[in-house]
Design a protein around this motif. Structure first.
Motif, short mmCIF file in Angstrom:
data_model
loop_
_atom_site.label_atom_id
_atom_site.label_comp_id
_atom_site.label_asym_id
_atom_site.label_seq_id
_atom_site.Cartn_x
_atom_site.Cartn_y
_atom_site.Cartn_z
N LYS A 168 0.80 -1.18 0.00
CA LYS A 168 0.07 0.14 0.06
C LYS A 168 0.87 1.20 0.04
CE LYS A 168 -4.18 -2.32 0.66
NZ LYS A 168 -4.23 -3.15 -0.16
N GLU A 169 2.14 1.14 0.59
CA GLU A 169 3.19 2.23 0.75
C GLU A 169 3.74 2.55 -0.63
OE1 GLU A 169 4.83 5.07 3.38
OE2 GLU A 169 3.19 3.73 3.76
N LEU A 170 4.31 1.38 -1.31
CA LEU A 170 4.97 1.66 -2.55
C LEU A 170 4.35 1.08 -3.76
CD1 LEU A 170 8.06 0.08 -0.56
CD2 LEU A 170 7.71 2.57 -1.07
N PRO A 171 4.76 1.49 -4.83
CA PRO A 171 4.16 0.96 -6.17
C PRO A 171 4.55 -0.39 -6.31
CG PRO A 171 6.13 2.56 -6.46
CD PRO A 171 5.85 2.67 -4.90
N CYS A 172 3.37 -1.18 -6.77
CA CYS A 172 3.88 -2.78 -7.09
C CYS A 172 2.80 -3.14 -8.05
CB CYS A 172 3.60 -3.31 -5.52
SG CYS A 172 3.72 -5.00 -5.87
N TYR A 177 7.80 -4.07 -9.62
CA TYR A 177 7.84 -5.42 -8.85
C TYR A 177 8.42 -5.27 -7.68
CZ TYR A 177 6.09 -7.27 -13.34
OH TYR A 177 5.55 -7.77 -14.49
N PHE A 178 8.09 -5.96 -6.44
CA PHE A 178 8.62 -6.29 -5.41
C PHE A 178 9.53 -7.54 -5.79
CE2 PHE A 178 5.57 -4.62 -1.91
CZ PHE A 178 5.68 -3.20 -2.47
N VAL A 179 10.68 -7.54 -5.20
CA VAL A 179 11.38 -8.63 -5.16
C VAL A 179 11.60 -9.16 -3.66
CG1 VAL A 179 13.78 -9.81 -5.76
CG2 VAL A 179 12.48 -8.42 -7.59
N ILE A 180 11.33 -10.35 -3.51
CA ILE A 180 11.34 -10.72 -2.07
C ILE A 180 12.18 -12.00 -2.02
CG2 ILE A 180 10.26 -11.39 0.07
CD1 ILE A 180 7.82 -9.99 -1.15
N GLY A 181 13.11 -12.06 -1.11
CA GLY A 181 14.04 -13.12 -0.98
C GLY A 181 13.80 -13.76 0.46
N LYS A 182 14.01 -14.90 0.98
CA LYS A 182 13.82 -15.33 2.24
C LYS A 182 15.05 -15.21 3.11
CE LYS A 182 12.00 -19.48 4.89
NZ LYS A 182 11.33 -20.71 4.59
N SER A 183 16.14 -15.23 2.27
CA SER A 183 17.43 -14.82 2.85
C SER A 183 18.38 -14.16 2.36
CB SER A 183 17.92 -16.50 3.16
OG SER A 183 19.60 -16.40 3.27
N PRO A 184 19.32 -13.42 3.01
CA PRO A 184 20.27 -12.57 2.27
C PRO A 184 20.95 -13.39 1.21
CG PRO A 184 20.95 -12.87 4.55
CD PRO A 184 19.51 -13.46 4.19
N LEU A 185 21.30 -14.60 1.57
CA LEU A 185 21.94 -15.60 0.71
C LEU A 185 21.29 -15.67 -0.61
CD1 LEU A 185 22.46 -18.27 3.45
CD2 LEU A 185 24.13 -16.75 2.76
N THR A 186 20.12 -15.72 -0.54
CA THR A 186 19.32 -15.92 -2.10
C THR A 186 19.69 -14.72 -2.86
OG1 THR A 186 17.50 -17.22 -1.07
CG2 THR A 186 17.31 -16.02 -3.14
N LEU A 187 19.60 -13.49 -2.26
CA LEU A 187 19.92 -12.18 -2.98
C LEU A 187 21.39 -11.98 -3.32
CD1 LEU A 187 17.66 -9.39 -1.18
CD2 LEU A 187 17.12 -11.18 -2.98
N GLN A 188 22.34 -12.67 -2.55
CA GLN A 188 23.51 -12.78 -2.89
C GLN A 188 23.97 -13.58 -4.09
OE1 GLN A 188 26.37 -14.33 -0.05
NE2 GLN A 188 28.34 -13.27 -1.07
N ARG A 189 23.34 -14.74 -4.39
CA ARG A 189 23.44 -15.72 -5.20
C ARG A 189 22.89 -14.94 -6.42
NH1 ARG A 189 22.31 -19.63 -1.34
NH2 ARG A 189 19.93 -19.86 -1.79
N ILE A 190 21.94 -14.38 -6.48
CA ILE A 190 21.30 -13.83 -7.68
C ILE A 190 22.20 -12.79 -8.17
CG2 ILE A 190 19.39 -12.14 -8.43
CD1 ILE A 190 17.64 -13.82 -6.92
N GLU A 191 22.72 -11.77 -7.30
CA GLU A 191 23.68 -10.92 -7.73
C GLU A 191 25.03 -11.32 -8.30
OE1 GLU A 191 24.15 -7.33 -6.22
OE2 GLU A 191 22.06 -6.67 -6.50
N GLN A 192 25.39 -12.53 -7.58
CA GLN A 192 26.54 -12.94 -8.17
C GLN A 192 26.45 -13.72 -9.85
OE1 GLN A 192 27.25 -15.56 -4.84
NE2 GLN A 192 29.08 -14.29 -4.11
N ALA A 193 25.27 -13.91 -9.99
CA ALA A 193 24.82 -14.51 -11.27
C ALA A 193 24.88 -13.38 -12.25
CB ALA A 193 23.74 -15.13 -11.32
#
Length: 164
Positions: free
Chosen positions: A23-27, A78-94
């Motif tokens: 509700k606060e941010l565009p999505c 879009y919102f991007v939601i990861g369960k863990s910082p490890l998930t976001l790290q793997r995505i960026e490392q890709a």
């Protein structure tokens, strides 16, 4: 930019995310990323059912790496939601940048588990997660621990002091 919000939340999709953050941010849609959630049809169905008026995709990490470039190229937000910082790290490392317009990664609940250190209210990290936060910070992300939009927050630079 099509990513309007990036969040780490061990509950992935839940009412607080929908009733407060969306509700606060565009999505226009939510991309949730977690290997275990994506592999569990019942849990995936429950999470998708928590959102009635916004499109939701639940991906494992490998699928997210494949699909996120199209999401990022989109005109929608879009919102991007990861369960863990490890998930976001793997995505960026890709090679996929999760930078949004404000350069922040929001961190919601990370429940206490074995081998975690509590760094804030309902926020505990393992040594491996702490290393992922360090890595994400080194990539230029500002890590902000805030459960809901109008709550006070603290940054990773302050939280990591509790790990010493």
């Amino acid at each position: 930019m099509s990513i309007s919000f990036v969040r780490i939340d061990d509950r992935v999709i839940h009412g607080q995310l929908i009733t407060r953050w969306a509700k606060e941010l565009p999505c226009d849609g939510i991309v949730a990323i977690d290997d275990a959630v994506a592999a569990d049809p019942l849990l995936s169905s429950v999470m998708k059912g928590a959102v009635s008026d916004t499109k939701v995709w639940l991906f494992d990490t490998a699928t997210a790496i494949e699909k996120l470039p199209k999401v990022i190229a989109s005109e929608k937000r879009y919102f991007v939601i990861g369960k863990s910082p490890l998930t976001l790290q793997r995505i960026e490392q890709a090679g996929i940048s999760l930078k949004n317009s404000n350069g922040k990664i929001n961190v919601g609940p990370m429940s206490a588990r074995a081998n975690t250190t509590t760094i804030g209210p309902n926020q505990s990290v393992t040594a491996e997660e702490a290393a992922a936060f360090e890595w994400l910070t080194a990539q230029g992300h500002s890590i902000e621990f805030r459960l809901v939009p109008d709550a006070s927050f603290y940054r990773w630079q302050d939280a990591r002091q509790k790990l010493k």
